[in-house]
Design a protein around this motif. Structure first.
Motif, PDB file in Angstrom:
ATOM      1  N   ARG A 281       0.710   3.946  -3.166  1.00 26.28           N
ATOM      2  CA  ARG A 281       0.494   5.379  -2.951  1.00 26.28           C
ATOM      3  C   ARG A 281       1.688   6.190  -3.476  1.00 26.28           C
ATOM      4  O   ARG A 281       1.525   7.240  -4.110  1.00 26.28           O
ATOM      5  CB  ARG A 281       0.278   5.655  -1.459  1.00 26.28           C
ATOM      6  CG  ARG A 281      -0.097   7.080  -1.134  1.00 26.28           C
ATOM      7  CD  ARG A 281      -1.522   7.386  -1.540  1.00 26.28           C
ATOM      8  NE  ARG A 281      -1.726   8.818  -1.668  1.00 26.28           N
ATOM      9  CZ  ARG A 281      -2.898   9.385  -1.931  1.00 26.28           C
ATOM     10  NH1 ARG A 281      -3.986   8.650  -2.113  1.00 26.28           N
ATOM     11  NH2 ARG A 281      -2.991  10.682  -2.047  1.00 26.28           N
TER      12      ARG A 281
ATOM     13  N   MET B  38       0.835  -1.210   0.000  1.00 25.41           N
ATOM     14  CA  MET B  38       0.000   0.000   0.000  1.00 25.41           C
ATOM     15  C   MET B  38       0.871   1.262   0.000  1.00 25.41           C
ATOM     16  O   MET B  38       0.533   2.262  -0.638  1.00 25.41           O
ATOM     17  CB  MET B  38      -0.962  -0.020   1.185  1.00 25.41           C
ATOM     18  CG  MET B  38      -2.109  -0.991   0.979  1.00 25.41           C
ATOM     19  SD  MET B  38      -3.394  -0.819   2.233  1.00 25.41           S
ATOM     20  CE  MET B  38      -2.781  -1.929   3.479  1.00 25.41           C
ATOM     21  N   ARG B  39       1.989   1.209   0.735  1.00 18.00           N
ATOM     22  CA  ARG B  39       2.929   2.344   0.670  1.00 18.00           C
ATOM     23  C   ARG B  39       3.415   2.523  -0.761  1.00 18.00           C
ATOM     24  O   ARG B  39       3.505   3.646  -1.272  1.00 18.00           O
ATOM     25  CB  ARG B  39       4.130   2.068   1.581  1.00 18.00           C
ATOM     26  CG  ARG B  39       3.782   2.135   3.053  1.00 18.00           C
ATOM     27  CD  ARG B  39       4.951   1.682   3.905  1.00 18.00           C
ATOM     28  NE  ARG B  39       4.580   1.782   5.317  1.00 18.00           N
ATOM     29  CZ  ARG B  39       5.122   1.077   6.297  1.00 18.00           C
ATOM     30  NH1 ARG B  39       6.108   0.244   6.026  1.00 18.00           N
ATOM     31  NH2 ARG B  39       4.716   1.216   7.528  1.00 18.00           N
TER      32      ARG B  39
ATOM     33  N   PHE C 108      -5.806  10.247   9.231  1.00 19.36           N
ATOM     34  CA  PHE C 108      -4.915  10.283   8.076  1.00 19.36           C
ATOM     35  C   PHE C 108      -3.460  10.078   8.488  1.00 19.36           C
ATOM     36  O   PHE C 108      -3.003  10.597   9.502  1.00 19.36           O
ATOM     37  CB  PHE C 108      -5.055  11.630   7.359  1.00 19.36           C
ATOM     38  CG  PHE C 108      -4.129  11.756   6.182  1.00 19.36           C
ATOM     39  CD1 PHE C 108      -4.487  11.227   4.951  1.00 19.36           C
ATOM     40  CD2 PHE C 108      -2.893  12.370   6.320  1.00 19.36           C
ATOM     41  CE1 PHE C 108      -3.626  11.312   3.872  1.00 19.36           C
ATOM     42  CE2 PHE C 108      -2.026  12.464   5.236  1.00 19.36           C
ATOM     43  CZ  PHE C 108      -2.399  11.937   4.014  1.00 19.36           C
ATOM     44  N   ARG C 109      -2.769   9.286   7.727  1.00 17.06           N
ATOM     45  CA  ARG C 109      -1.323   9.112   7.893  1.00 17.06           C
ATOM     46  C   ARG C 109      -0.725   9.069   6.496  1.00 17.06           C
ATOM     47  O   ARG C 109      -1.214   8.340   5.635  1.00 17.06           O
ATOM     48  CB  ARG C 109      -1.021   7.807   8.628  1.00 17.06           C
ATOM     49  CG  ARG C 109       0.453   7.446   8.692  1.00 17.06           C
ATOM     50  CD  ARG C 109       0.666   6.086   9.324  1.00 17.06           C
ATOM     51  NE  ARG C 109       0.297   6.064  10.732  1.00 17.06           N
ATOM     52  CZ  ARG C 109       1.079   6.522  11.715  1.00 17.06           C
ATOM     53  NH1 ARG C 109       2.279   6.993  11.453  1.00 17.06           N
ATOM     54  NH2 ARG C 109       0.672   6.484  12.961  1.00 17.06           N
ATOM     55  N   ASP C 110       0.334   9.836   6.277  1.00 13.43           N
ATOM     56  CA  ASP C 110       1.016   9.826   4.984  1.00 13.43           C
ATOM     57  C   ASP C 110       1.895   8.584   4.939  1.00 13.43           C
ATOM     58  O   ASP C 110       2.961   8.546   5.549  1.00 13.43           O
ATOM     59  CB  ASP C 110       1.849  11.104   4.830  1.00 13.43           C
ATOM     60  CG  ASP C 110       2.568  11.148   3.491  1.00 13.43           C
ATOM     61  OD1 ASP C 110       2.544  10.133   2.753  1.00 13.43           O
ATOM     62  OD2 ASP C 110       3.169  12.196   3.181  1.00 13.43           O
ATOM     63  N   MET C 111       1.443   7.556   4.212  1.00  9.31           N
ATOM     64  CA  MET C 111       2.180   6.290   4.201  1.00  9.31           C
ATOM     65  C   MET C 111       3.470   6.378   3.395  1.00  9.31           C
ATOM     66  O   MET C 111       4.252   5.434   3.382  1.00  9.31           O
ATOM     67  CB  MET C 111       1.303   5.169   3.641  1.00  9.31           C
ATOM     68  CG  MET C 111       0.176   4.777   4.581  1.00  9.31           C
ATOM     69  SD  MET C 111      -0.805   3.394   3.932  1.00  9.31           S
ATOM     70  CE  MET C 111       0.232   1.987   4.338  1.00  9.31           C
ATOM     71  N   THR C 112       3.697   7.512   2.714  1.00 14.31           N
ATOM     72  CA  THR C 112       4.931   7.637   1.944  1.00 14.31           C
ATOM     73  C   THR C 112       6.027   8.338   2.745  1.00 14.31           C
ATOM     74  O   THR C 112       7.139   8.491   2.259  1.00 14.31           O
ATOM     75  CB  THR C 112       4.702   8.425   0.633  1.00 14.31           C
ATOM     76  OG1 THR C 112       4.435   9.797   0.962  1.00 14.31           O
ATOM     77  CG2 THR C 112       3.535   7.845  -0.147  1.00 14.31           C
TER      78      THR C 112
END
Lengths: 387, 130
Positions: free
Chosen positions: A143, A139-140, A240-244
């Motif tokens: 995205r 998923m990272r 929300f969390r920025d997975m990148t």
């Protein structure tokens, strides 16, 4: 805190050690590190042992047969950061003056589990519903590729570099090179990640002898100084969390650079936690080697391979060297110690003076990772002859 | 994904999350207390529509699960992020940030929850990039 140094380092090759117990693997690494240091057993004040799946008393099982007893043996489980966390405990114990000389061990025998993705805590809501580490990284990846207009080819290039480095490392599990086409054609695990983009697990052990700088002349091996030692847990977020942008690594690295009084540009060699291809790209950015979205360009420029400005994972990293999880942090430290002593032979990074180690992991819903450890090591003042 | 019946609001047919009035924080599933202020959380129905932040089709998974299956994270308008199972026979039809809608199907003692792209077939490029 007084200055702390590493004066002994050794590891077993990573791979399948079907006929050897976790204790036997650990003992081999500890014995090797003691010999490397020229340390007497009577000099060892404590043992910090990192392991995840081996059950009770792994540290004691490793050192009992070596006649190391009557001292604190502390067993540490911190997922993929277990032995990196053990190194930090050693740093704290020696730096504070509690102990003078200690052993750090990381050991794991994952073949005992029979393969497949790592089992996680099924009381966790996500895990109970089919979450697993490859899917988190997938998923990272999805995205990241979509935000920056990149393709799976960019991911595959990470595996190609890792395997090229691993082919130079006699301690690596996978020692054959591969191609972008072969990486993309390997079987799908969690799209967009294919098998060759996931680290092999395997078995292995690594050990270090850690002592106070003022005691270093007592030992035979040149002293590699620990300039920074940082350990963080993940921060829980429900939204929300920025997975990148892996915040646990960003924060740990910032603290490590501050502790050492240096910046990312000063680092010559890095062993980072490339459990999956996407991880290496995200960690270039999190460690400050590249601006956001520029990691693939950095990789393609050659800056992170031999001859580049910051060589990343000369050992082959987790993707080629393998990832017996509890052993990984200590093994990263062994590789960087060898690099800084100019003893890494055909994978030596020329003139390496400062090295960084990054171990993070652990699947727990709501946090980026359960744990992250970053260490910065500095070469001995006088280089020794190539070993 | 199996949802226990107590996680569903029987009036609205929506998922029940936990909400902290003080911190304006929502979570699903509701943690035992607000992770920010450690105060109590009130049950609150969550939106049934959101945006697919990211997704992965799992081809090699934990033992005992039918493969492949697709998981993702869905962001709701109030800021809550949910771990989700996504309806997709072929993940090439999925895009990040595409709208998705929750459907709950009675299943034993609770419900089976699955998020479905809000458009019926593969999106055209213009919509996917919007």
């Amino acid at each position: 805190m007084r200055d702390v140094v590493i004066v002994g380092a050794d590891m077993t090759p990573f791979g399948k050690h079907l006929d050897r117990s976790v204790g036997a693997l650990g003992a081999e690494a500890v014995l090797g590190a003691l010999k490397d240091a020229g340390a007497e057993r009577s000099q060892i004040d404590a043992v910090y042992s990192g392991n995840v799946t081996g059950g009770m008393l792994v540290g004691q099982r490793a050192v009992r047969d070596l006649g190391l007893g009557g001292i604190p043996v502390v067993n540490i489980e911190n997922a993929c950061s277990s032995s990196a966390a053990a190194l930090r405990e050693a740093y704290v114990a020696v730096g504070s003056g509690l102990h003078n000389t200690v052993v750090v061990l990381g050991v794991e025998k994952l073949t005992a589990l029979g393969g497949g993705p790592l089992p996680l805590d099924d009381a966790d809501h996500e895990v109970a519903n089919g979450q697993m580490m490859p899917a988190i990284y997938a998923m990272r990846a999805r995205r990241y590729l979509s935000e920056y207009g990149l393709s799976p080819t960019d991911l595959a290039a990470v595996a190609v570099k890792a395997r090229r480095h691993g082919a130079r490392n006699p301690y690596a599990y996978l020692r054959t090179e591969t191609t972008v086409d072969d990486v993309l054609a390997s079987r799908p695990i969690a799209t967009p990640l294919t098998l060759f983009q996931c680290c092999p697990s395997g078995d292995g052990a690594a050990a270090l002898v850690v002592t106070a700088a003022e005691r270093a002349p007592t030992f035979e091996a040149p002293a590699v100084r620990i300039r920074a030692s940082v350990l963080h847990s993940g921060e829980f977020r429900t939204g929300f969390r920025d997975m990148t942008s892996p915040d646990i690594t960003v924060h740990s690295a910032q603290e490590a650079y501050e502790q050492a009084g240096i910046g990312p540009d000063d680092i010559d060699v890095i062993e980072l936690h490339d459990a999956f291809t996407i991880a290496e790209l995200l960690y270039y950015e999190a460690l400050g080697l590249a601006e956001r979205g520029r990691a693939a360009a950095l990789l393609h420029s050659g800056a992170t391979t031999f001859g580049g400005s910051t060589v990343v994972n000369p050992s082959g990293g987790l993707l080629a060297k393998g990832h017996p999880i509890g052993a990984t942090g200590a093994a990263q430290a062994v590789e960087i110690v060898w690099q800084l002593r100019d003893q890494a032979e055909q994978r030596q990074v020329d003139g390496a003076r400062l090295g960084l180690i990054h171990a993070t992991g652990g699947g727990l819903s709501g946090v980026d990772h359960g744990a992250c450890a970053v260490h910065i090591l500095e070469a001995p003042r006088k280089q020794v002859a190539r070993g | 994904m199996h949802i226990p019946s107590e996680h569903v609001d029987s009036d609205s047919g929506r998922l029940l999350g936990g909400h902290c009035e003080h911190c304006q924080l929502s979570a699903y599933p509701a943690p035992p207390r607000c992770p920010s202020c450690l105060g109590p959380l009130a049950a609150r129905p969550l939106a049934a529509e959101g945006k697919l932040y990211s997704y992965a089709m799992i081809h090699a998974g934990p033992r005992g699960r039918r493969l492949p299956y697709t998981v993702g994270y869905v962001d709701l308008p109030d800021g809550t992020r949910l771990f989700a199972h996504v309806a997709a026979d072929d993940d090439t039809h999925l895009r990040t940030d595409m709208p998705v809608r929750l459907s709950l199907h009675p299943d034993g003692s609770g419900y089976r929850a699955i998020w479905t792209p809000s458009w019926p077939s593969a999106p055209n490029k213009e919509v996917a990039d919007a």
